[in-house]
Scaffold this active site. Structure first.
Site, PDB file in Angstrom:
ATOM      1  CG  ASP A  19      -9.027   0.239   9.435  1.00 50.45           C
ATOM      2  OD1 ASP A  19      -9.796   1.091   9.881  1.00 50.45           O
ATOM      3  OD2 ASP A  19      -9.428  -0.835   8.950  1.00 50.45           O
ATOM      4  CG  PHE A  35     -13.010   0.101   1.871  1.00 49.81           C
ATOM      5  CD1 PHE A  35     -12.172  -0.721   2.609  1.00 49.81           C
ATOM      6  CD2 PHE A  35     -12.832   0.175   0.495  1.00 49.81           C
ATOM      7  CE1 PHE A  35     -11.175  -1.463   1.983  1.00 49.81           C
ATOM      8  CE2 PHE A  35     -11.847  -0.570  -0.133  1.00 49.81           C
ATOM      9  CZ  PHE A  35     -11.018  -1.384   0.615  1.00 49.81           C
ATOM     10  CB  VAL A  36     -10.350   5.321   1.383  1.00 44.56           C
ATOM     11  CG1 VAL A  36     -11.295   6.311   2.033  1.00 44.56           C
ATOM     12  CG2 VAL A  36      -9.287   4.864   2.389  1.00 44.56           C
ATOM     13  N   GLY A  72       0.767  -1.247   0.000  1.00 46.79           N
ATOM     14  CA  GLY A  72       0.000   0.000   0.000  1.00 46.79           C
ATOM     15  C   GLY A  72       0.790   1.285   0.000  1.00 46.79           C
ATOM     16  CE  LYS A 118     -10.356   3.600   6.780  1.00 52.46           C
ATOM     17  NZ  LYS A 118     -10.854   2.246   6.432  1.00 52.46           N
ATOM     18  CG  ASP A 123      -5.786  -3.654  -2.285  1.00 56.51           C
ATOM     19  OD1 ASP A 123      -5.476  -3.250  -1.147  1.00 56.51           O
ATOM     20  OD2 ASP A 123      -6.083  -4.823  -2.533  1.00 56.51           O
ATOM     21  CD  GLU A 138       0.892   0.588   6.866  1.00 54.72           C
ATOM     22  OE1 GLU A 138       1.163   0.540   5.646  1.00 54.72           O
ATOM     23  OE2 GLU A 138       0.695  -0.420   7.553  1.00 54.72           O
TER      24      GLU A 138
HETATM   25  P1  IMP Z   1      -5.022  -2.126  10.567  1.00 57.40           P
HETATM   26  O1  IMP Z   1      -4.194  -3.232  11.146  1.00 57.40           O
HETATM   27  O2  IMP Z   1      -6.491  -2.349  10.827  1.00 57.40           O
HETATM   28  O3  IMP Z   1      -4.596  -0.751  11.012  1.00 57.40           O
HETATM   29  O4  IMP Z   1      -4.932  -2.255   8.998  1.00 57.40           O
HETATM   30  C1  IMP Z   1      -3.945  -1.667   8.244  1.00 57.40           C
HETATM   31  C2  IMP Z   1      -3.964  -2.176   6.820  1.00 57.40           C
HETATM   32  O5  IMP Z   1      -5.291  -2.510   6.355  1.00 57.40           O
HETATM   33  C3  IMP Z   1      -3.490  -1.064   5.898  1.00 57.40           C
HETATM   34  O6  IMP Z   1      -2.099  -1.091   5.755  1.00 57.40           O
HETATM   35  C4  IMP Z   1      -4.230  -1.370   4.617  1.00 57.40           C
HETATM   36  O7  IMP Z   1      -3.485  -2.292   3.843  1.00 57.40           O
HETATM   37  C5  IMP Z   1      -5.522  -2.030   5.051  1.00 57.40           C
HETATM   38  N1  IMP Z   1      -6.636  -1.059   5.079  1.00 57.40           N
HETATM   39  C6  IMP Z   1      -7.209  -0.509   6.163  1.00 57.40           C
HETATM   40  N2  IMP Z   1      -8.208   0.323   5.832  1.00 57.40           N
HETATM   41  C7  IMP Z   1      -8.262   0.317   4.481  1.00 57.40           C
HETATM   42  C8  IMP Z   1      -9.115   1.001   3.517  1.00 57.40           C
HETATM   43  O8  IMP Z   1     -10.006   1.802   3.836  1.00 57.40           O
HETATM   44  N3  IMP Z   1      -8.855   0.738   2.207  1.00 57.40           N
HETATM   45  C9  IMP Z   1      -7.880  -0.132   1.799  1.00 57.40           C
HETATM   46  N4  IMP Z   1      -7.080  -0.790   2.663  1.00 57.40           N
HETATM   47  C10 IMP Z   1      -7.265  -0.565   3.990  1.00 57.40           C
END
Ligand code: IMP
Length: 179
Positions: free
Chosen positions: A107, A156-157, A49, A135, A163, A103
């Protein structure tokens, strides 16, 4: 009316335009240039990403610095602690280095908490995190993030490296799922 695009079965509309993203990345880079004056940071960009963000950021970082790219494995089950992400591809010795993790989006924060723990175990001189998007409402574990591009709603973006099921990483604007 904003133009929409379809990726797989879902529709998305422009959320943050490329020019605004690029302008903000220049601001983040100049903050890093100030904060790391006289140092030689090692940027660790998390694939897939962050590839677009990392490339744009590096164009405006004017320090002597290094960058390398890592992957984080999808969840791996372990007997003791349930599930963990593992860092893959870190060949550099980060002991006593000023490390900056790059990063795309934080999320829930769970991935970044695990990455941070694994990197800190290797005794860097310092460790900071830069993410293009965050977020805040989705955060499940508190985590210090030193550089944040945009705080966004819990939706979701995709685009700008992010992606939806493999597609959309090449879009240069950030899109959000249509309601
Ligand atoms: P976390 O562990 O929940 O913080 O997830 C982080 C990873 O989830 C990011 O590096 C992204 O690859 C993916 N991700 C989280 N939210 C989104 C979104 O809205 N769109 C696309 N990928 C996301």
């Amino acid at each position: 009316m904003k133009s929409t695009i379809q990726i797989h079965d879902k529709h998305f509309e422009v959320f943050i335009e490329k020019t605004i993203i690029e302008h903000r990345i220049i601001e983040l880079a100049s903050k890093i240039n100030q904060d790391y004056q006289g140092k030689r940071p090692l940027f660790l960009a998390i694939l897939n990403g962050s590839f677009m963000f990392a490339a744009e950021l590096m164009k405006s970082v004017n320090l002597a610095c290094e960058i390398t790219f890592l992957r984080v494995s999808s969840y791996q089950a372990t007997q003791s602690s349930g599930k963990v992400h593992k860092i893959l591809g870190l060949l550099e010795n980060i002991e006593n280095r000023d490390v900056i993790v790059v990063e795309d989006i934080v999320d829930t924060g769970l991935t970044m908490v695990e990455i941070k723990q694994q990197l800190l175990a290797q005794n860097p001189a310092s460790l900071s995190i830069i993410t293009l998007f965050q977020k805040p409402e989705a955060l499940k574990q508190p985590i210090d993030i030193q550089y944040i591009g945009f705080e966004i709603e819990n939706k979701f973006v995709l685009g700008y490296g992010l992606d939806y099921d493999g597609l959309g990483r090449n879009l240069s604007d950030l899109y959000v799922l249509c309601e």
